[in-house]
Design an enzyme around this catalytic site. Structure first.
Site, PDB file in Angstrom:
ATOM      1  N   HIS A  60      -3.240 -11.531  25.863  1.00 39.27           N
ATOM      2  CA  HIS A  60      -2.261 -11.250  24.823  1.00 39.27           C
ATOM      3  C   HIS A  60      -0.903 -10.959  25.477  1.00 39.27           C
ATOM      4  O   HIS A  60      -0.814 -10.754  26.698  1.00 39.27           O
ATOM      5  CB  HIS A  60      -2.719 -10.065  23.985  1.00 39.27           C
ATOM      6  CG  HIS A  60      -3.904 -10.379  23.123  1.00 39.27           C
ATOM      7  ND1 HIS A  60      -4.470  -9.476  22.256  1.00 39.27           N
ATOM      8  CD2 HIS A  60      -4.637 -11.517  22.998  1.00 39.27           C
ATOM      9  CE1 HIS A  60      -5.493 -10.041  21.623  1.00 39.27           C
ATOM     10  NE2 HIS A  60      -5.617 -11.276  22.060  1.00 39.27           N
ATOM     11  N   GLU A  62       1.095  -8.402  25.533  1.00 36.15           N
ATOM     12  CA  GLU A  62       1.250  -7.129  26.263  1.00 36.15           C
ATOM     13  C   GLU A  62       0.599  -7.225  27.636  1.00 36.15           C
ATOM     14  O   GLU A  62       1.166  -6.800  28.646  1.00 36.15           O
ATOM     15  CB  GLU A  62       0.579  -5.973  25.496  1.00 36.15           C
ATOM     16  CG  GLU A  62       1.071  -5.757  24.086  1.00 36.15           C
ATOM     17  CD  GLU A  62       0.323  -6.607  23.065  1.00 36.15           C
ATOM     18  OE1 GLU A  62      -0.097  -7.738  23.381  1.00 36.15           O
ATOM     19  OE2 GLU A  62       0.165  -6.125  21.932  1.00 36.15           O
ATOM     20  N   CYS A  88      -3.393  -4.925  19.715  1.00 35.78           N
ATOM     21  CA  CYS A  88      -4.749  -4.945  19.154  1.00 35.78           C
ATOM     22  C   CYS A  88      -5.529  -3.753  19.689  1.00 35.78           C
ATOM     23  O   CYS A  88      -5.242  -3.208  20.749  1.00 35.78           O
ATOM     24  CB  CYS A  88      -5.458  -6.249  19.502  1.00 35.78           C
ATOM     25  SG  CYS A  88      -5.881  -6.377  21.237  1.00 35.78           S
ATOM     26  N   CYS A  97      -5.288  -4.257  23.847  1.00 31.20           N
ATOM     27  CA  CYS A  97      -3.951  -4.068  24.431  1.00 31.20           C
ATOM     28  C   CYS A  97      -3.492  -2.621  24.290  1.00 31.20           C
ATOM     29  O   CYS A  97      -2.660  -2.151  25.066  1.00 31.20           O
ATOM     30  CB  CYS A  97      -2.953  -4.990  23.760  1.00 31.20           C
ATOM     31  SG  CYS A  97      -3.298  -6.709  24.154  1.00 31.20           S
ATOM     32  N   ALA A 175      13.115 -35.810   3.342  1.00 34.22           N
ATOM     33  CA  ALA A 175      14.462 -36.342   3.585  1.00 34.22           C
ATOM     34  C   ALA A 175      14.896 -37.166   2.378  1.00 34.22           C
ATOM     35  O   ALA A 175      14.111 -37.960   1.846  1.00 34.22           O
ATOM     36  CB  ALA A 175      14.459 -37.201   4.851  1.00 34.22           C
ATOM     37  N   THR A 216       2.191 -43.152   2.240  1.00 33.02           N
ATOM     38  CA  THR A 216       3.013 -43.128   3.455  1.00 33.02           C
ATOM     39  C   THR A 216       2.316 -43.861   4.593  1.00 33.02           C
ATOM     40  O   THR A 216       2.927 -44.630   5.331  1.00 33.02           O
ATOM     41  CB  THR A 216       3.314 -41.660   3.850  1.00 33.02           C
ATOM     42  OG1 THR A 216       4.084 -41.079   2.805  1.00 33.02           O
ATOM     43  CG2 THR A 216       4.063 -41.556   5.154  1.00 33.02           C
TER      44      THR A 216
HETATM   45  N1  LIG Z   1      11.967 -39.346   3.100  1.00 33.24           N
HETATM   46  C1  LIG Z   1      10.871 -38.689   3.420  1.00 33.24           C
HETATM   47  O1  LIG Z   1      10.904 -37.488   3.704  1.00 33.24           O
HETATM   48  C2  LIG Z   1       9.553 -39.409   3.412  1.00 33.24           C
HETATM   49  C3  LIG Z   1       8.408 -38.832   3.982  1.00 33.24           C
HETATM   50  C4  LIG Z   1       7.203 -39.523   3.928  1.00 33.24           C
HETATM   51  C5  LIG Z   1       7.165 -40.761   3.282  1.00 33.24           C
HETATM   52  N2  LIG Z   1       8.298 -41.291   2.758  1.00 33.24           N
HETATM   53  C6  LIG Z   1       8.286 -42.584   2.082  1.00 33.24           C
HETATM   54  O2  LIG Z   1       7.506 -42.446   0.922  1.00 33.24           O
HETATM   55  C7  LIG Z   1       6.971 -43.736   0.597  1.00 33.24           C
HETATM   56  C8  LIG Z   1       5.532 -43.597   0.210  1.00 33.24           C
HETATM   57  O3  LIG Z   1       5.467 -42.776  -0.927  1.00 33.24           O
HETATM   58  P1  LIG Z   1       4.175 -42.666  -1.839  1.00 33.24           P
HETATM   59  O4  LIG Z   1       4.558 -41.769  -2.966  1.00 33.24           O
HETATM   60  O5  LIG Z   1       3.655 -44.026  -2.121  1.00 33.24           O
HETATM   61  O6  LIG Z   1       3.118 -42.033  -0.838  1.00 33.24           O
HETATM   62  P2  LIG Z   1       2.526 -40.574  -0.583  1.00 33.24           P
HETATM   63  O7  LIG Z   1       3.145 -39.584  -1.506  1.00 33.24           O
HETATM   64  O8  LIG Z   1       2.626 -40.319   0.869  1.00 33.24           O
HETATM   65  O9  LIG Z   1       1.010 -40.777  -0.953  1.00 33.24           O
HETATM   66  C9  LIG Z   1       0.663 -40.961  -2.286  1.00 33.24           C
HETATM   67  C10 LIG Z   1      -0.828 -40.860  -2.452  1.00 33.24           C
HETATM   68  O10 LIG Z   1      -1.228 -39.520  -2.303  1.00 33.24           O
HETATM   69  C11 LIG Z   1      -2.435 -39.365  -3.028  1.00 33.24           C
HETATM   70  N3  LIG Z   1      -2.331 -38.195  -3.883  1.00 33.24           N
HETATM   71  C12 LIG Z   1      -1.323 -37.860  -4.708  1.00 33.24           C
HETATM   72  N4  LIG Z   1      -1.622 -36.716  -5.345  1.00 33.24           N
HETATM   73  C13 LIG Z   1      -2.839 -36.334  -4.909  1.00 33.24           C
HETATM   74  C14 LIG Z   1      -3.714 -35.244  -5.178  1.00 33.24           C
HETATM   75  N5  LIG Z   1      -3.337 -34.312  -6.080  1.00 33.24           N
HETATM   76  N6  LIG Z   1      -4.886 -35.154  -4.530  1.00 33.24           N
HETATM   77  C15 LIG Z   1      -5.231 -36.091  -3.627  1.00 33.24           C
HETATM   78  N7  LIG Z   1      -4.486 -37.179  -3.336  1.00 33.24           N
HETATM   79  C16 LIG Z   1      -3.300 -37.272  -3.971  1.00 33.24           C
HETATM   80  C17 LIG Z   1      -2.608 -40.580  -3.915  1.00 33.24           C
HETATM   81  O11 LIG Z   1      -3.635 -41.343  -3.323  1.00 33.24           O
HETATM   82  P3  LIG Z   1      -4.541 -42.369  -4.195  1.00 33.24           P
HETATM   83  O12 LIG Z   1      -3.677 -43.556  -4.349  1.00 33.24           O
HETATM   84  O13 LIG Z   1      -5.718 -42.587  -3.320  1.00 33.24           O
HETATM   85  O14 LIG Z   1      -4.827 -41.688  -5.495  1.00 33.24           O
HETATM   86  C18 LIG Z   1      -1.278 -41.277  -3.820  1.00 33.24           C
HETATM   87  O15 LIG Z   1      -1.358 -42.664  -3.919  1.00 33.24           O
HETATM   88  C19 LIG Z   1       7.207 -44.599   1.800  1.00 33.24           C
HETATM   89  O16 LIG Z   1       8.258 -45.496   1.549  1.00 33.24           O
HETATM   90  C20 LIG Z   1       7.614 -43.638   2.877  1.00 33.24           C
HETATM   91  O17 LIG Z   1       8.526 -44.215   3.795  1.00 33.24           O
HETATM   92  C21 LIG Z   1       9.487 -40.652   2.811  1.00 33.24           C
END
Ligand SMILES: NC(=O)c1ccc[n+]([C@@H]2O[C@H](COP(=O)([O-])OP(=O)(O)OC[C@H]3O[C@@H](n4cnc5c(N)ncnc54)[C@H](OP(=O)(O)O)[C@@H]3O)[C@@H](O)[C@H]2O)c1
Length: 340
Positions: A60, A62, A88, A97, A175, A216
C-alpha cells in the site's frame, strides 16, 4: 489556529498535492484496490518521499513511502504522514498500514478520506490508540482544507462506488461535431483535436473497462487501445463489454481485440452491465458508444460523469457534468507526467 503540531499549513498542502497527483497516475492500474498516495514530511515540512499503491498484491502507499524513506536513509527524519485514504487496519494481501505507521517515527498522520470498506476501516482509531498514539487529523474536519478533501474523495470515488454501490464509477465520453452529430465523416473514426484525443486516451488509461455498442463496432471496428499516452506497463487485460442483443459481433474483430490485450464480454441487457463489472473488480468504466446506446444510458441514468467534446471552428470545447466528486475532473486537472 495551530494547523499542525509539526509543520506549516503550506507544507501540508504541498505534500497532499504531490500525493494526490502521483496517485492520479495510478488510476486504471490498481483495481480492485483504490488509487492512494502517501507523502512523508520531515520536521521542516520538506517532502522526504511520496509513495503510491502501484497495483493489487503490491504494498500500500504508506508501506511504499516508508520503504522508500528507509531505502534512502531518511526514515528517522519522517514526522508527518499525509495519506489520501485512511490507512487500512486489517491484514489482507499485505499487513495493516496503521501498524506500519505506528511503528514508524511519524508523529502526525493527516487523512484525506475515510475508508469506505468496512473490513479495512478503523485505521484512524488504531493510530490514535495509546500508548504511542499518533496525532490524527481528518481533512473532512478541516474547513480550511475542503479543496484537498474533495480531491481525495474524487481519487477514491471509483473504488468507493464499487464497494458502497456495487457498481463501478461510469464515465461517458461523447464527441459532437459543429452540427451536433456524433457520426464522423466517411472514412474517419474521429473528428476531434489532438488535445481532445489525448484526454480521451488518458481516460481510457485510467479506467478498468470500456462499454460500447454493436453499432460502433460494426461501423468503425474501433481499437479502444491507449495510444496517445503511455499505458500502464504489464496491466492485466482491460475488459471490453459490447452491448449486442442479436449476436452480431464479428468473430475476427473479437480475435483482434483479444490479441490487443482485451477480454471481450457481450451483454444483451445494458442495465446488468454495471453489476457484472463490479463483480469482476472494476472500479471505473467508460462508455464509448454511438447515439443509440447513449440514448439508453441517458434514459437509465447509468452514468456518473458525462464528458462532451464539442468540435468548434477554434479549439474543442469540453463540457463535464458529474454527479459527485469526479475522478475525471481530477484526471483533467492533473495532466502531470503523462503528457510530458
Ligand atoms: N462521436 C462519438 O463520441 C462516437 C463514439 C462512438 C461511436 N460513434 C459513432 O456512432 C455510430 C454508431 O452509432 P450506433 O447508435 O449505431 O451504435 P451504438 O450506440 O454504439 O450501438 C447501438 C447498439 O447498442 C445496442 N443497445 C442499445 N441499447 C441497448 C440496451 N438498452 N441494452 C443492450 N443493448 C443495447 C443495440 O444493439 P442491437 O442492435 O443488438 O439491439 C444497438 O443497435 C458510428 O458512426 C460511430 O462512429 C461516435
Amino acid at each position: 489556529m495551530i494547523l499542525s503540531d509539526t509543520v506549516s499549513l503550506t507544507a501540508i498542502r504541498h505534500g497532499f498535492r504531490s500525493a494526490i497527483s502521483q496517485a492520479v497516475d495510478t488510476f486504471g492500474a490498481t483495481a480492485p484496490n483504490p488509487s492512494v498516495g502517501c507523502a512523508l514530511l520531515d520536521a521542516d515540512g520538506r517532502i522526504l518521499t511520496v509513495g503510491v499503491h502501484p497495483r493489487v498484491g503490491q504494498p500500500h502507499a504508506e508501506a511504499m513511502a516508508l520503504a522508500q524513506a528507509r531505502a534512502a536513509g531518511v526514515l528517522d527524519q519522517a514526522r508527518v504522514a499525509l495519506v489520501t485514504l485512511e490507512p487500512c487496519n486489517h491484514t489482507g494481501r499485505t499487513p495493516p498500514c496503521s501498524e506500519a505507521l505506528r511503528n514508524s517515527p511519524v508523529r502526525e498522520v493527516w487523512i484525506g478520506a475515510a475508508d469506505p470498506n468496512p473490513q479495512a476501516a478503523g485505521g484512524a482509531e488504531r493510530l490514535r490508540e495509546m500508548p504511542d498514539g499518533k496525532r490524527v487529523v481528518m481533512l473532512a474536519d478541516r474547513p480550511d482544507m475542503t479543496d484537498l478533501a474533495r480531491d481525495c474523495r474524487a481519487l477514491l470515488a471509483p473504488f468507493a462506488s464499487r464497494v458502497v454501490r456495487h457498481c463501478p464509477w461510469i464515465s461517458v465520453k461523447q464527441a459532437l461535431d459543429e452540427h451536433g452529430s456524433m457520426v464522423p465523416p466517411p472514412g474517419q473514426k474521429t473528428f476531434t483535436s489532438p488535445a481532445s484525443l489525448t484526454l480521451a486516451h488518458r481516460l481510457r488509461r485510467a479506467t478498468d473497462a470500456v462499454i460500447t455498442g454493436i453499432g460502433t463496432v460494426l461501423s468503425d471496428r474501433p481499437r479502444f487501445t491507449v495510444r496517445h499516452v503511455a499505458d500502464h506497463e504489464g496491466r492485466s487485460p482491460r475488459l471490453l463489454v459490447v452491448c449486442d442483443r442479436h449476436g452480431r459481433l464479428p468473430a475476427d474483430w473479437v480475435a483482434e481485440m483479444t490479441e490487443a490485450g482485451f477480454e471481450i464480454l457481450t451483454s444483451s441487457d445494458l442495465l446488468s452491465v454495471p453489476a457484472m463489472l463490479a463483480e469482476r473488480g472494476v472500479n471505473w468504466a467508460m462508455i464509448e458508444a454511438g447515439p443509440a446506446l447513449l440514448a439508453s444510458v441517458a434514459e437509465a441514468g447509468l452514468w456518473d460523469d458525462w464528458l462532451t467534446i464539442h468540435k468548434t471552428a477554434g479549439a474543442d470545447r469540453i463540457d463535464l457534468k458529474s454527479r459527485d466528486e469526479s475522478p475525471l475532473r481530477l484526471l483533467r486537472e492533473n495532466a502531470c507526467s503523462l503528457e510530458s
